[in-house]
Design a protein around this motif. Structure first.
Motif, short mmCIF file in Angstrom:
data_model
loop_
_atom_site.label_atom_id
_atom_site.label_comp_id
_atom_site.label_asym_id
_atom_site.label_seq_id
_atom_site.Cartn_x
_atom_site.Cartn_y
_atom_site.Cartn_z
N ASP A 90 0.82 -1.20 0.00
CA ASP A 90 0.00 0.00 0.00
C ASP A 90 0.86 1.26 0.00
OD1 ASP A 90 -2.50 -1.33 0.09
OD2 ASP A 90 -2.25 -1.65 2.24
N LEU A 91 0.31 2.30 -0.61
CA LEU A 91 0.91 3.63 -0.58
C LEU A 91 -0.06 4.58 0.11
CD1 LEU A 91 2.24 3.96 -4.26
CD2 LEU A 91 3.47 3.12 -2.24
N TYR A 92 0.48 5.50 0.92
CA TYR A 92 -0.32 6.45 1.68
C TYR A 92 0.24 7.86 1.49
CZ TYR A 92 -1.97 2.32 4.26
OH TYR A 92 -2.49 1.10 4.61
N ASN A 93 -0.63 8.85 1.65
CA ASN A 93 -0.23 10.26 1.71
C ASN A 93 -0.04 10.57 3.19
OD1 ASN A 93 -0.08 13.06 1.67
ND2 ASN A 93 -1.64 13.28 0.09
N THR A 94 1.21 10.58 3.64
CA THR A 94 1.52 10.57 5.08
C THR A 94 2.33 11.78 5.50
OG1 THR A 94 1.50 8.14 5.06
CG2 THR A 94 2.57 9.23 6.93
N SER A 95 1.87 12.43 6.55
CA SER A 95 2.59 13.55 7.16
C SER A 95 2.98 13.16 8.58
CB SER A 95 1.73 14.81 7.16
OG SER A 95 0.54 14.59 7.91
N GLY A 96 3.80 14.00 9.21
CA GLY A 96 4.21 13.71 10.58
C GLY A 96 4.62 14.96 11.31
N LEU A 104 10.13 11.46 15.77
CA LEU A 104 8.89 11.49 15.00
C LEU A 104 7.76 11.12 15.96
CD1 LEU A 104 7.56 11.86 12.23
CD2 LEU A 104 7.97 9.42 11.80
N LEU A 105 7.02 12.14 16.41
CA LEU A 105 6.05 11.96 17.48
C LEU A 105 4.86 11.12 17.05
CD1 LEU A 105 6.13 15.59 18.90
CD2 LEU A 105 7.22 13.54 19.87
N ASP A 106 4.40 11.33 15.82
CA ASP A 106 3.30 10.54 15.27
C ASP A 106 3.19 10.88 13.79
OD1 ASP A 106 1.20 8.76 15.09
OD2 ASP A 106 0.03 9.66 16.70
N THR A 107 2.45 10.05 13.07
CA THR A 107 2.19 10.28 11.65
C THR A 107 0.70 10.23 11.38
OG1 THR A 107 2.45 7.92 11.11
CG2 THR A 107 4.42 9.32 10.94
N TYR A 108 0.31 10.92 10.32
CA TYR A 108 -1.09 10.96 9.91
C TYR A 108 -1.20 10.56 8.44
CZ TYR A 108 -5.49 12.78 8.11
OH TYR A 108 -6.70 12.89 7.47
N ARG A 109 -1.98 9.54 8.15
CA ARG A 109 -2.26 9.13 6.78
C ARG A 109 -3.57 9.78 6.34
NH1 ARG A 109 -0.81 2.65 7.60
NH2 ARG A 109 1.43 2.86 7.14
N LYS A 110 -3.50 10.52 5.25
CA LYS A 110 -4.64 11.31 4.77
C LYS A 110 -5.89 10.44 4.66
CE LYS A 110 -5.74 14.46 0.89
NZ LYS A 110 -5.18 14.98 -0.39
N ILE A 111 -6.93 10.85 5.36
CA ILE A 111 -8.17 10.08 5.40
C ILE A 111 -8.97 10.25 4.11
CG2 ILE A 111 -10.43 9.91 6.55
CD1 ILE A 111 -8.97 10.45 9.20
N HIS A 112 -9.09 11.49 3.65
CA HIS A 112 -9.92 11.78 2.47
C HIS A 112 -9.03 11.95 1.24
CE1 HIS A 112 -12.28 13.24 5.99
NE2 HIS A 112 -13.24 12.57 5.38
N THR A 113 -8.75 10.85 0.55
CA THR A 113 -7.98 10.96 -0.69
C THR A 113 -8.83 11.63 -1.76
OG1 THR A 113 -8.62 8.71 -1.28
CG2 THR A 113 -6.48 9.01 -0.19
#
Length: 262
Positions: A90-96, A104-113
């Motif tokens: 899988d590929l994700y649009n991920t920020s942190g 790296l405190l945490d990451t967020y994978r974009k929910i609404h592609t």
């Protein structure tokens, strides 16, 4: 705290983009920034869909690792913007969010592609987790671009204690007015600060809207980058969030015992 939002044009060469971002971060660190926010898929360019598979990295890959080293060296919080994250098939649009110690405190994978004029929905997998992170300044909530159109996500962030939203984006210019309005609305309806970083210029023939901005809990823009490559800085006091909510208690007036079924 001093927040800096970096606005830049993503070129076709990822190494050049990384070098440009590093220079921007170093410049704003010299001006006393406590938190720096970067745009969406800035290393490849959001609209470089044919490069997503080849340019994808694991979360501990070179781009994130480099940003962690910079945050540690410069002693600041760094919102990484997003990358195309590879995780198995899988590929994700991920920020942190990276701490001043380089963690790296945490990451967020974009929910609404996004699907309108974009291949993101075709190529990437939706995230499933709402992400807030506690910092020395307050609690931040991470969101990405198209998420701005889904107010229920921002309510969930507020219910998890967020008093600052960080938005990474690659918002095109035809819907600039939506960008300006939605950022201000998400701030005022949730009575929080919001800092948004957007790409600007051309990427794969698409013109990006720029206008990276910082907004206070009353929807007042404190900084706006306009149409050019630049970094904007705003000094904010997160204590103003509690003051705004006490002064105008809209969140306290929510009616949780009503289903809103029509």
């Amino acid at each position: 705290m001093r927040i800096a939002s970096v606005q830049l044009e993503a070129g076709p060469n990822a190494e050049d983009n990384v070098a440009k971002v590093e220079a921007r971060i170093r410049d704003v660190a010299d001006s006393g920034a406590d938190l720096v926010v970067l745009p969406e898929i800035w290393n490849l360019g959001y609209f470089a869909f044919d490069e997503y598979a080849a340019g994808a990295e694991p979360i501990d890959g070179p781009t994130m690792s480099h940003l962690q080293s910079l945050a540690d060296e410069l002693d600041l919080y760094l919102h990484t913007g997003s990358i195309v994250e590879a995780d198995g098939d899988d590929l994700y649009n991920t920020s942190g969010l990276v701490s001043p110690e380089g963690e790296l405190l945490d990451t967020y994978r974009k929910i609404h592609t996004y699907g309108y004029g974009s291949r993101e929905q075709e190529l990437l997998t939706n995230g499933k987790r709402v992400v807030t992170i506690d910092t020395v300044f307050g609690t931040v909530g991470l969101v990405t671009c198209y998420d701005l159109r889904f107010p229920e996500l921002f309510r969930a962030l507020v219910d998890q204690g967020a008093d600052l939203f960080l938005v990474t984006s690659a918002w095109p210019i035809p819907r600039l007015e939506h960008w300006l309005m939605l950022n201000r609305m998400r701030a005022v309806e949730n009575q929080v600060f919001l800092a948004a970083s957007n790409l600007v210029g051309q990427n794969q023939g698409v013109e990006l809207a720029g206008h990276s901005l910082v907004v206070d809990p009353w929807a007042t823009p404190l900084a706006n980058a306009g149409f050019h490559e630049r970094t904007v800085v705003a000094d904010v006091d997160l204590d103003m969030v509690a003051e705004a909510r006490d002064d105008f208690p809209a969140l306290a007036d929510r009616q949780f015992d009503l289903s809103y079924d029509l």
